[in-house]
Structures are given as C-alpha cells and as structure tokens.
Design a protein around this motif. Structure first.
Motif, PDB file in Angstrom:
ATOM      1  N   ASP A   1       0.933  -1.156  -0.116  1.00  0.00           N
ATOM      2  CA  ASP A   1       0.105  -0.012  -0.072  1.00  0.00           C
ATOM      3  C   ASP A   1       0.966   1.257  -0.114  1.00  0.00           C
ATOM      4  O   ASP A   1       1.706   1.333   0.795  1.00  0.00           O
TER       5      ASP A   1
ATOM      6  N   VAL B   1       0.543   5.545   0.215  1.00  0.00           N
ATOM      7  CA  VAL B   1      -0.433   6.849   0.551  1.00  0.00           C
ATOM      8  C   VAL B   1       0.325   8.023   0.637  1.00  0.00           C
ATOM      9  O   VAL B   1       1.412   7.791   1.321  1.00  0.00           O
TER      10      VAL B   1
ATOM     11  N   THR C   1      -4.411  -1.712   4.856  1.00  0.00           N
ATOM     12  CA  THR C   1      -5.113  -0.509   4.438  1.00  0.00           C
ATOM     13  C   THR C   1      -4.682   0.681   5.074  1.00  0.00           C
ATOM     14  O   THR C   1      -4.617   0.581   6.246  1.00  0.00           O
ATOM     15  N   THR C   2      -4.453   1.713   4.598  1.00  0.00           N
ATOM     16  CA  THR C   2      -3.863   2.961   5.187  1.00  0.00           C
ATOM     17  C   THR C   2      -4.538   4.390   4.487  1.00  0.00           C
ATOM     18  O   THR C   2      -4.611   4.317   3.264  1.00  0.00           O
ATOM     19  N   THR C   3      -4.654   5.306   5.469  1.00  0.00           N
ATOM     20  CA  THR C   3      -5.283   6.486   4.722  1.00  0.00           C
ATOM     21  C   THR C   3      -4.835   7.685   5.830  1.00  0.00           C
ATOM     22  O   THR C   3      -4.651   7.407   6.926  1.00  0.00           O
TER      23      THR C   3
ATOM     24  N   GLN D   1     -12.040   6.129   5.747  1.00  0.00           N
ATOM     25  CA  GLN D   1     -11.827   7.589   5.513  1.00  0.00           C
ATOM     26  C   GLN D   1     -12.085   8.455   6.759  1.00  0.00           C
ATOM     27  O   GLN D   1     -13.047   8.116   7.372  1.00  0.00           O
TER      28      GLN D   1
ATOM     29  N   THR E   1     -16.818   6.459   0.122  1.00  0.00           N
ATOM     30  CA  THR E   1     -16.351   7.907   0.129  1.00  0.00           C
ATOM     31  C   THR E   1     -17.419   8.553   0.584  1.00  0.00           C
ATOM     32  O   THR E   1     -18.664   8.095   0.501  1.00  0.00           O
TER      33      THR E   1
ATOM     34  N   GLN F   1     -14.246   7.231  -6.558  1.00  0.00           N
ATOM     35  CA  GLN F   1     -13.836   8.490  -6.013  1.00  0.00           C
ATOM     36  C   GLN F   1     -14.548   9.902  -6.701  1.00  0.00           C
ATOM     37  O   GLN F   1     -15.234   9.576  -7.793  1.00  0.00           O
TER      38      GLN F   1
END
Length: 344
Positions: free
Chosen positions: A7, A9, A55-57, A98, A151, A194
């Motif tokens: 991943d 970001v 998963t990263t955000t 998110q 989203t 998106q």
C-alpha cells in the motif's frame, strides 16, 4: 526474501509518502528519498503472522494516519512524530476507510457489507472496555455483499458505497438508512470509487468490466462511460480472477495537477493514464506506462510524480511527470526504500 510493499499513500500537504508492507511501514520524503520514520513489527505482530497494515489513509489535514489489516484493529498515528495515538478493535476486516473532514471520526467499510463510524480518539482504557464499545456500535449502512470501497461527499451529507455485486449506493450520512440514489450500470465488480476533486458533484467508478464511468451521484445518472479494454488487455495474463475474464482495476488515483486519472490492474505491469477533456467534461485515453512488474499499489507525490510498489525485486520505482507524460528515473530517490528491511 523481503516482503513487498502493498500500500502506498501520500500525505495531503507534505513530502511524506507511506509505504506499508503488512507488518510495518516506512515514511519517505519524496523529494530526496530519505526515510524519516520506520515502524517495525512488534514481537507479538511477528508471531501472529497477520498483516497489520493492509489499508492506510490520511486525514484531510494530514494530522493523522489510520492503518488496519487482518488483525481487525484500527490504529491511529500522530504524523507530527509518527507515534501510535490509539488502537481500537473492529468486528470484521476493513476494506476501505476515511476520516471525516475535521478528523474527529473514522468511517470504515468492511468485507461483510457494513459501514461503521468510530471516534478518532479512544476513551476506553482497557481491552475489555474497547471490546464492549465495539459491540455497542451499530452499522450506519448495510449491504448484502462485500463492500469494496466507500467515500463521503464533499459536504459530508452523503456516504457513497460500492460492493462486489456491481452496486453503488448513495445514502445520507450519518443516517445511512435514508437512501438517496443508486448508480447502476457496471456489469462486474466495482473496486474503486472517487469524487473528482475539480468537480465534487461527479463520481468516478471502475472495476472489472473495463469501463471508466462518471456519474451525477445525487440522481444516479451516468454522465460518461469510457471503454479501455483494447488498451490494456494484452498486458493482463489470463485467469487473473476466476469470476472475471476482464482486467480488474486494483487502484484508481486522480491528480488535480493535470486533471488525469491513473489505474492499475491485478497482476498487470502497467498503469493506464486517462486525461480530462474540458470541452466534453469527460475522460479520454492518454497513455500506457509500462512497469517492470505488476503494480501492487501506487500514489502521486506532491510534485505529481507516480511512485509505484512493484511485485518484483525492484520493489519501488518512480515515474517523473514531464510534459504530460511519465518517464522512469534512476534509483537515486528509491535506493533507501528499496534496500530497507521488510520482514515477511
């Protein structure tokens, strides 16, 4: 053998890009390639064999980084020092998450089709208290199929969710039982959704049917559909997915610098670049960026260059943005991240 980075970001305003590899992550200063932080697996993480950083955000202001993985925990990190601020258990493995605009909440969509909202700050102190708080938390949205992406609308009045069965649903946020519309038309799994940064009322969707679609999501009206199979099919090996004969999009990124969309595909050594056409308010084919190996993840840095995580010994390669195209560079910027230790 070193683990691959799975991943990538980018910090929303600084030259910091995070490369995660399952049980740890590195933070790289993209202008120089310097590693400014590394988070290595704890002894407990090593022995579990689980991927903690699938998963990263980032939060909108870049103050927080949220990470999650097979261990079914959301960890929040303070990006001023890259120290863990909190950890919270979740019921099911998360596929997408998110932050809300103010960074006070994390919204997550899981593999069982539910969406939950959690506070960024964790008030519970013991593991038992955290487990009890998790059990009391109720989903705000529920699908009958695995959620693949989600989203929030720009004004945060709506949450948009996509699932394994070709559905895109627009619901009120946080009262997800109020459904506003559906965006129906895809004929295979939807993997990425998106909002266009330069047109936040327009939703872009991609997946496994070789179409890139734009929607007026508030009314569920399709605005544009671009077929791209002829451009990518020769690069994709047969039998990528038993449920689909077509190339499946793994990641979509949008760049405001040139108003482009870039797609990567399962097991394919390419990136597909689409260009925004102002006259028609739609996208058109621009180019194919060939890579040395299948792309596991990628992201734009602050300058608009593409950093790719590859499924070979190269591991990370950078493609510089130049005159509307992307050109490979030497390994000067990527040497540190490519030689860094990533335990399996």
């Amino acid at each position: 053998m070193k683990a691959r980075y799975t991943d990538v970001v980018q910090h929303p305003s600084q030259e910091h890009m995070v490369f995660s590899y399952g049980q740890g992550y590195y933070v790289v200063k993209t202008s120089t390639g310097e590693i400014i932080k590394q988070v290595q697996p704890s002894e407990e993480n090593k022995s579990s064999g689980l991927e903690h950083f699938r998963t990263t955000t980032f939060s909108k202001d870049g103050k927080y980084l949220a990470t999650t993985g097979d261990d079914k925990e959301i960890r929040v990190w303070d990006t001023t020092n890259w120290e863990q601020q909190s950890a919270r258990p979740v019921l099911k493995r998360i596929n997408a998450m998110q932050f809300t605009k103010d960074g006070s909440q994390v919204v997550e969509a899981d593999k069982f089709g539910d969406v939950y909202v959690f506070p960024t700050e964790v008030s519970e102190t013991t593991a038992a208290e955290k487990q009890e708080a998790m059990k009391k938390n109720k989903p705000i949205v529920g699908h009958v199929s695995m959620l693949t992406d989600m989203t929030l609308s720009d004004d945060e009045k709506y949450i948009i969710t996509a699932d394994r069965d070709e559905h895109v649903r627009v619901s009120r946020f946080p009262n997800g039982y109020n459904i506003e519309s559906y965006c129906m038309g895809h004929t295979d799994v939807i993997t990425n959704i998106q909002l266009l940064p330069w047109a936040p009322n327009v939703l872009a969707t991609v997946g496994g049917d070789c179409t890139f679609r734009l929607w007026d999501f508030m009314v569920g009206k399709e605005l544009h559909s671009l077929q791209y199979k002829s451009h990518v099919e020769k690069y994709v090996p047969e039998g990528v997915d038993a449920n689909s004969m077509d190339p499946i999009v793994m990641k979509m990124e949008l760049s405001t610098k040139d108003k482009i969309a870039v797609l990567s595909f399962a097991k394919a050594p390419i990136l597909l670049v689409l260009k925004w056409d102002e006259s028609t308010s739609s996208f058109e084919f621009n180019s194919i960026v060939e890579t040395s190996a299948p792309v596991l993840s990628f992201g734009f840095d602050i300058e608009g260059n593409i950093w790719t995580a590859l499924d070979d010994e190269t591991r990370v390669a950078v493609y510089l943005r130049k005159d509307g195209s992307f050109e490979p560079t030497d390994g000067a910027r990527t040497n540190n991240i490519n030689t860094a230790e990533t335990p399996e």
